[in-house]
Design a protein around this motif. Structure first.
Motif, PDB file in Angstrom:
ATOM      1  N   PHE A   1     -23.265   3.080  10.107  1.00 37.24           N
ATOM      2  CA  PHE A   1     -23.993   3.633   8.972  1.00 37.24           C
ATOM      3  C   PHE A   1     -24.958   2.591   8.398  1.00 37.24           C
ATOM      4  O   PHE A   1     -26.074   2.921   7.996  1.00 37.24           O
TER       5      PHE A   1
ATOM      6  N   GLU B   1     -26.458   0.147   9.977  1.00 36.43           N
ATOM      7  CA  GLU B   1     -27.570  -0.125  10.883  1.00 36.43           C
ATOM      8  C   GLU B   1     -28.479   1.083  11.083  1.00 36.43           C
ATOM      9  O   GLU B   1     -29.699   0.951  11.138  1.00 36.43           O
TER      10      GLU B   1
ATOM     11  N   GLY C   1     -28.279   4.148   9.269  1.00 38.64           N
ATOM     12  CA  GLY C   1     -28.425   5.087   8.170  1.00 38.64           C
ATOM     13  C   GLY C   1     -27.545   6.302   8.400  1.00 38.64           C
ATOM     14  O   GLY C   1     -26.972   6.486   9.478  1.00 38.64           O
ATOM     15  N   TYR C   2     -27.447   7.160   7.383  1.00 42.41           N
ATOM     16  CA  TYR C   2     -26.563   8.320   7.512  1.00 42.41           C
ATOM     17  C   TYR C   2     -27.062   9.290   8.579  1.00 42.41           C
ATOM     18  O   TYR C   2     -26.301   9.749   9.427  1.00 42.41           O
ATOM     19  N   ASP C   3     -28.355   9.605   8.554  1.00 39.58           N
ATOM     20  CA  ASP C   3     -28.890  10.563   9.525  1.00 39.58           C
ATOM     21  C   ASP C   3     -28.857  10.017  10.940  1.00 39.58           C
ATOM     22  O   ASP C   3     -28.611  10.755  11.894  1.00 39.58           O
TER      23      ASP C   3
ATOM     24  N   THR D   1     -26.476  -0.355   0.698  1.00 40.59           N
ATOM     25  CA  THR D   1     -25.764   0.879   0.353  1.00 40.59           C
ATOM     26  C   THR D   1     -26.701   2.003  -0.057  1.00 40.59           C
ATOM     27  O   THR D   1     -26.488   3.166   0.299  1.00 40.59           O
TER      28      THR D   1
ATOM     29  N   PRO E   1     -29.811   3.243   0.721  1.00 39.93           N
ATOM     30  CA  PRO E   1     -30.401   4.214   1.636  1.00 39.93           C
ATOM     31  C   PRO E   1     -29.369   5.067   2.376  1.00 39.93           C
ATOM     32  O   PRO E   1     -29.625   6.232   2.673  1.00 39.93           O
ATOM     33  N   VAL E   2     -28.199   4.484   2.659  1.00 43.24           N
ATOM     34  CA  VAL E   2     -27.161   5.260   3.343  1.00 43.24           C
ATOM     35  C   VAL E   2     -26.609   6.331   2.414  1.00 43.24           C
ATOM     36  O   VAL E   2     -26.433   7.485   2.802  1.00 43.24           O
TER      37      VAL E   2
ATOM     38  N   GLY F   1     -29.143   9.055   2.010  1.00 46.11           N
ATOM     39  CA  GLY F   1     -29.163   9.929   3.178  1.00 46.11           C
ATOM     40  C   GLY F   1     -28.029  10.935   3.173  1.00 46.11           C
ATOM     41  O   GLY F   1     -28.208  12.112   3.495  1.00 46.11           O
TER      42      GLY F   1
END
Length: 205
Positions: free
Chosen positions: A33, A35, A37-39, A127, A129-130, A133
């Motif tokens: 997550f 590295e 991101g969530y998407d 944290t 941006p994750v 997302g």
């Protein structure tokens, strides 16, 4: 002479106990997550990091949203709660959202862990941006789908901005008047604004 057969560990079988496997998956998910991101993170990539089958990740954690929730130790799951909140009449959605948030955050355990997460989301470059997302994909997109207008994504985001402001002013800044107000009073004040963002006429006068 008897034949000795070497048993090779198959990928996906726990290397230790279930607790060890679960922790390895959580550690791998945290790294993925961070590295991607969530998407960008996928259950398959997380499984590869943990050296297990993707099916085992689903076995322990269910969906990607479930795994993310476990990774950040979220005190409430807005992605699950929103399914119930969206089931009622659209014209009352603002009130349901505001009351759910306040009723949840008034619980000591939710507030304590929620504050840690909220502060991290506001201050941590890793944290923020994750978390954004996750909220965009699992929460705001569902609200936008329910609203169903061409500008629904903006409407959902504006509603979220109101909720974020509520959390910051009542629970982080602890502004005296915000802290002194009852849940019912805050719902009465804020729900119409959130509802206007979601369904009101935004045509300039």
């Amino acid at each position: 002479m008897s034949e000795v057969r070497a048993t090779k560990r198959r990928r996906g079988r726990p290397r230790g106990g279930a607790g060890d496997t679960r922790e390895r998956i959580l550690s791998a998910a945290t790294a993925e997550f961070a590295e991607a991101g969530y998407d960008g993170a996928t259950m398959r990539a997380i499984a590869a990091r943990a050296d297990v089958d993707a099916a085992l990740v689903h076995h322990y954690f269910g969906t990607k949203a479930d795994l993310f929730g476990a990774t950040i130790d979220t005190p409430i799951r807005p992605d699950i709660a929103i399914r119930t909140l969206l089931n009622g009449p659209l014209e009352d959605l603002g009130e349901r959202i505001v009351r759910f948030v306040l009723d949840s955050w008034e619980q000591a355990d939710v507030r304590r862990r929620g504050l840690v997460l909220l502060r991290a989301g506001l201050s941590s470059r890793a944290t923020a941006p994750v978390l954004a997302g996750f909220l965009a994909r699992e929460l705001l997109e569902r609200i936008a789908d329910r609203v169903g207008t061409p500008d629904a994504a903006l409407r959902a985001s504006l509603a979220a901005s109101q909720i974020a402001g509520l959390l910051v002013t009542r629970y982080i800044l602890r502004l005296p008047a915000m802290r002194a107000a009852s849940v019912d009073d805050l719902v009465a004040w804020l729900a119409p604004t959130v509802q206007r963002y979601l369904t009101g006429d935004q045509t300039p006068s």
